[in-house]
Design a protein around this motif. Structure first.
Motif, short mmCIF file in Angstrom:
data_model
loop_
_atom_site.label_atom_id
_atom_site.label_comp_id
_atom_site.label_asym_id
_atom_site.label_seq_id
_atom_site.Cartn_x
_atom_site.Cartn_y
_atom_site.Cartn_z
N SER A 230 35.32 -32.35 39.42
CA SER A 230 34.23 -32.40 38.45
C SER A 230 34.26 -33.76 37.78
N GLU A 231 33.32 -33.99 36.87
CA GLU A 231 33.31 -35.28 36.18
C GLU A 231 34.49 -35.44 35.23
N HIS A 232 35.21 -34.34 34.98
CA HIS A 232 36.34 -34.39 34.05
C HIS A 232 37.69 -34.27 34.73
N PHE A 233 37.71 -33.95 36.03
CA PHE A 233 38.99 -33.68 36.67
C PHE A 233 38.98 -34.07 38.14
N ALA A 234 40.01 -34.81 38.55
CA ALA A 234 40.23 -35.16 39.95
C ALA A 234 41.72 -35.07 40.22
N ALA A 235 42.08 -34.93 41.50
CA ALA A 235 43.49 -34.80 41.87
C ALA A 235 43.71 -35.48 43.21
N GLY A 236 44.96 -35.84 43.47
CA GLY A 236 45.29 -36.49 44.72
C GLY A 236 46.68 -36.15 45.18
N ILE A 237 46.96 -36.45 46.46
CA ILE A 237 48.26 -36.16 47.04
C ILE A 237 48.56 -37.21 48.10
N GLY A 238 49.84 -37.56 48.21
CA GLY A 238 50.28 -38.53 49.20
C GLY A 238 51.22 -39.54 48.59
N LYS A 239 51.35 -40.67 49.23
CA LYS A 239 52.14 -41.78 48.70
C LYS A 239 51.21 -42.67 47.90
N GLN A 240 51.46 -42.77 46.59
CA GLN A 240 50.48 -43.43 45.71
C GLN A 240 51.17 -43.95 44.46
N GLY A 241 50.38 -44.66 43.63
CA GLY A 241 50.92 -45.32 42.46
C GLY A 241 50.49 -44.73 41.13
N TRP A 242 49.83 -43.56 41.17
CA TRP A 242 49.43 -42.94 39.91
C TRP A 242 50.66 -42.49 39.15
N THR A 243 50.81 -42.96 37.92
CA THR A 243 51.96 -42.60 37.12
C THR A 243 51.61 -42.71 35.65
N GLY A 244 52.47 -42.20 34.81
CA GLY A 244 52.24 -42.24 33.37
C GLY A 244 53.14 -43.26 32.69
N LEU A 245 53.41 -43.04 31.46
CA LEU A 245 54.26 -43.80 30.54
C LEU A 245 53.44 -44.80 29.73
N SER A 246 52.85 -45.82 30.36
CA SER A 246 52.10 -46.82 29.60
C SER A 246 51.07 -47.47 30.51
N ARG A 247 50.26 -48.34 29.95
CA ARG A 247 49.19 -48.98 30.71
C ARG A 247 49.72 -49.72 31.92
N TYR A 248 50.79 -50.49 31.72
CA TYR A 248 51.30 -51.32 32.80
C TYR A 248 52.49 -50.70 33.52
N ALA A 249 52.61 -49.36 33.42
CA ALA A 249 53.48 -48.66 34.36
C ALA A 249 52.86 -48.68 35.75
N ALA A 250 51.54 -48.89 35.79
CA ALA A 250 50.82 -49.10 37.05
C ALA A 250 49.96 -50.35 36.86
#
Length: 442
Positions: A134-154
């Protein structure tokens, strides 16, 4: 002392490997270029909402470095060094196969130079599927760089405000990931002005840890954690940033008015260990962060960019980790300094880190085809094992010949040299590095 600077040596088939990679990339580009109206975008349907897009970038470094005491380069002790290296290169294939489905494949590697000890290779850095529910939610799976903590964690490498990224925001890089990528799942989305992301991933484990834990000091454990959980939220006051990529730019070159306040976390169990008497204690890694990003376009095609962050890292008693960016030294002679060889300096440890960064963009000519951007960064780390703060700073200037697609950077970086004596770790000296970088991107 753990030193993450990647180094490689001359190989007889190095040039052959590079030629094969470049030839293959060129053939792919020619193939897609002949079938697409956009030189690097191949449309899959008449509506032009399904496509395969190719992009790439490379950064070349010419550098002069004051080396840490006892640094060995190809078995020779060096107090200074001049080198030429390919800091990083990327070739990305992104496909959109429906209104909501995207697939991404990224190839590349880092730190290729003539002081290297490993064979040149092209790695698969990313391979993942992203689906928008939806316009509010997306998801993904695999080898990727999505991560949390701070802006420049990615961080977006090709859109960095400084000459390189800030390593205290990626504390587990290389130790538990593959150049910031991990296998796992993520969720992302926007609700009004709130941008969010969550990531649950399987940490990498190279198997080269210390086999025996230390008394009184935590080190990376010789076990593999089961998972890594992270999240990041930001509130966007003005223009909204895109979520099509995991990677956050350091500057928009005055194209956006942005003010974001963010907060995040990262947790990973069984990350470090230490001896407590006869018992082995395992410690989780827990990190919390808050940050602020601001970019304000100004009259006459100029702009100001500001960033500030605060990180609290907890990796166990007296944990410390040194980073050597694109380190040409593979080893060092025994001495009383705790930095490690080459360009290494303590960056990450149990404690608190304050980071400030600023840049000012101004046009070179009235057509705004070329721009200058002076920048400066300052890191102030109060780490448990150090008796004085770890202060790192850098400053420089970018010359944008065609935006981020063609950029020349000159920078100076200064780091502390910590010496251990009488059970104290104090700054004995400081070392510097001069850098000339060229970036090309398409």
């Amino acid at each position: 002392m753990k030193n993450i600077g990647l180094v490689m040596d001359d190989q007889p088939h190095l040039l052959f490997s590079i030629k094969n990679f470049l030839l293959g990339a060129l053939l792919l580009l020619v193939y897609f270029n002949g079938m697409a109206q956009d030189p690097f975008k191949f449309m899959l349907n008449e509506e032009k909402d399904q496509y395969i897009q190719i992009s790439g970038s490379a950064q070349v470094w010419l550098r002069y470095t004051d080396m840490n005491p006892g640094s060995l380069v190809n078995g020779e002790e060096r107090s200074s060094l001049a080198d030429l290296s390919l800091r990083r290169f990327r070739l990305n294939f992104a496909g959109k196969f429906s209104q909501d489905l995207r697939i991404n494949l990224l190839l590349g590697n880092n730190n290729i130079n003539h002081y290297s000890y490993r064979e040149f290779e092209v790695k698969v850095l990313e391979a993942f599927i992203d689906y928008r529910f939806s316009e509010h939610f997306a998801a993904g799976i695999g080898k990727q760089g999505w991560t949390g903590l701070s802006r420049y964690a990615a961080p977006s490498f090709s859109e960095s405000l400084a000459h390189d990224i800030s390593f205290h925001q990626i504390p587990l890089v290389v130790a538990y990931d593959d150049i910031l990528r991990r296998w796992g799942i993520y969720a992302r989305g926007k609700i009004d002005r709130i941008d969010y992301r969550f990531s649950l991933s399987r940490p990498s484990y190279p198997g080269s840890r210390n086999k025996i834990p230390l008394e009184g000091q935590a080190t990376f454990a010789n076990v593999r954690p089961n998972y890594q959980l992270s999240g990041y939220f930001k509130y966007q006051f003005f223009e909204h940033e895109s979520q099509l990529s995991a990677w956050s730019p350091g500057t928009y070159l005055g194209r956006k008015k942005v003010l974001n306040i963010g907060a995040g976390f990262l947790h990973q169990p069984n990350t470090t260990w230490q001896l407590l008497g006869d018992e082995i204690q395992y410690n989780p890694f827990t990190s919390l962060a808050v940050d602020l990003f601001y970019e304000q376009p100004l009259p006459q095609n100029s702009a100001v960019t500001l960033y500030a962050s605060y990180h609290h890292h907890d990796l166990g008693q007296n944990f410390i980790r040194s980073f050597g960016i694109n380190n040409p030294a593979a080893a060092g002679l025994p001495n009383d300094f705790i930095n490690g060889p080459g360009t290494s300096t303590p960056i990450v440890g149990t404690g608190d880190i304050l980071f400030l960064q600023a840049g000012y963009l101004l046009p070179v000519n009235t057509q705004n085809t070329k721009q200058l951007q002076p920048f400066a960064s300052f890191t102030y780390g109060v780490l448990e094992i150090l008796d004085v703060p770890a202060i790192n700073y850098n400053a420089g200037i970018h010359l944008y010949l065609a935006g981020q697609n063609s950029k020349i950077s000159f920078a100076y970086e200064n780091r502390p040299l910590f010496k251990q004596a009488a059970f104290e770790n104090f700054v004995d000296d400081r070392k510097g590095m001069f850098l000339l970088q060229y970036q090309a991107r398409f």
